[in-house]
Design an enzyme around this catalytic site. Sequence first.
Site, PDB file in Angstrom:
ATOM      1  N   HIS A 177      61.065 -10.200   4.241  1.00  0.00           N
ATOM      2  CA  HIS A 177      60.857  -9.477   5.520  1.00  0.00           C
ATOM      3  C   HIS A 177      61.866 -10.012   6.539  1.00  0.00           C
ATOM      4  CE1 HIS A 177      58.091  -7.605   8.691  1.00  0.00           C
ATOM      5  NE2 HIS A 177      59.151  -8.065   9.343  1.00  0.00           N
ATOM      6  N   HIS A 228      64.703  -8.939   9.956  1.00  0.00           N
ATOM      7  CA  HIS A 228      65.359  -8.025  10.905  1.00  0.00           C
ATOM      8  C   HIS A 228      66.815  -8.440  11.029  1.00  0.00           C
ATOM      9  CE1 HIS A 228      61.551  -6.276  12.320  1.00  0.00           C
ATOM     10  NE2 HIS A 228      61.083  -7.476  12.008  1.00  0.00           N
ATOM     11  N   LYS A 244      58.190   1.261   5.151  1.00  0.00           N
ATOM     12  CA  LYS A 244      57.520   0.424   6.143  1.00  0.00           C
ATOM     13  C   LYS A 244      56.595   1.243   7.022  1.00  0.00           C
ATOM     14  CE  LYS A 244      56.916  -2.963   9.107  1.00  0.00           C
ATOM     15  NZ  LYS A 244      57.172  -4.384   9.217  1.00  0.00           N
ATOM     16  N   HIS A 247      52.958  -3.330   8.793  1.00  0.00           N
ATOM     17  CA  HIS A 247      52.711  -4.100  10.017  1.00  0.00           C
ATOM     18  C   HIS A 247      51.247  -3.865  10.352  1.00  0.00           C
ATOM     19  CE1 HIS A 247      53.889  -5.960  13.949  1.00  0.00           C
ATOM     20  NE2 HIS A 247      52.683  -5.488  14.205  1.00  0.00           N
ATOM     21  N   HIS A 278      53.662 -10.581   7.325  1.00  0.00           N
ATOM     22  CA  HIS A 278      53.516 -11.614   8.362  1.00  0.00           C
ATOM     23  C   HIS A 278      52.065 -11.796   8.791  1.00  0.00           C
ATOM     24  CE1 HIS A 278      53.731  -7.987  10.783  1.00  0.00           C
ATOM     25  NE2 HIS A 278      55.030  -7.902  10.752  1.00  0.00           N
ATOM     26  N   ASP A 332      60.371 -12.797   8.706  1.00  0.00           N
ATOM     27  CA  ASP A 332      60.281 -11.985   9.925  1.00  0.00           C
ATOM     28  C   ASP A 332      61.252 -12.493  10.987  1.00  0.00           C
ATOM     29  OD1 ASP A 332      59.532  -9.868  11.500  1.00  0.00           O
ATOM     30  OD2 ASP A 332      57.658 -10.771  12.174  1.00  0.00           O
TER      31      ASP A 332
END
Length: 345
Positions: free
Chosen positions: A14, A16, A100, A137, A175, A248
């Site tokens: 995971h 970004h 996602k 999420h 997460h 994350d």
Amino acid sequence: MSDSITITRPDDWHLHLRDGDMLSGVLPYTARQFARAIVMPNLAPPVTTTAAARDYRARIMAALPRGFDFTPLMTCYLTDDTDAEDIAQGFANGVFTAAKLYPANATTNSAHGVTDVANIRGVLERMAEIGMVLCVHGEVTESDVDVFDREAEFIDRILAPLIADLPDLKVVFEHITTAQAVDFVTQAGSAVAATITPQHLHINRNAMLVGGIRPHAYCLPVAKRELHRLALRAAAISGSPKFFLGTDSAPHDRAAKESACGCAGIFNAPFALESYVTVFDEEGALERFEGFASHYGPDFYGLPRNTDTVTLRRTEHVVPDCVDAAGKPVVPFHAGETLGWAFEG
Ligand code: DOR
Ligand code: ZN
């Protein structure tokens, strides 16, 4: 007490990576440690189609400095209007690894997310058929739900019914931050797993609020009480293949974090493995670090494990207050702290 640990090269399930200059600035930190990463699609605009994911993947590869061997695994940002046929094609063609689910307005760049999972029932059914992973999420967004309760509420209101409805769908509850999530994932069938970030293993909500408000400890889902951190640590070191590494890492430049309305996200990529291995060391569970970091993720996704290795050595070093990301200052997780492990490569 061993002074070094060598494990199969890990992947980050995971991440970004952003776009443009920030992408070029942060990518080397991840590519230095990890072979592959599940790349989040919450750009502005989000990555909602196979064509957009193909383009984004090309931009990531173009930003990768020579000498790094790194594979981005792309995800599709689900919306109320996602075309099941497009994502099935993207999956079949090796563009998408997963999709996602952002509940609309749950977090950064999620305004186009799903307003009701009933709207994507057909997409999820198709994903279950083809074995495509759903990354979730897991927070409800209703304004009357306290921010610290949003994950636990999500389990009861959304996730449990979804899994009961589509038991074959492979789901990564991302997460996770609560004991309720640990319990839920532990009791669910083998199609359900979870990722755990370094920050949720190290900090509880006091880190954000005691002695001053600390924006660099703020991410979503927000860190919870100590009892939850302890439950996450127990899950991470348990040796259960349902819990694996997903950082994350979510960079925002310093000014965007240190603001009257600071962005959610902790940039942990620069010292991610050092951070995780510290937890396993503190818990006396170094022998279970490799499973969590390098085996259970690819096993769940049905991908081969990596074949090369990395080594971490017991050496003290101070984490810088700020790192440079292509000209932008970004504050890393553990800034100013002394870590007891160093990444050797
Ligand atoms: O803290 C977070 N930051 N949580 C998210 O879900 C999104 C992320 C970001 O993109 O900055
Ligand atoms: Zn994220």
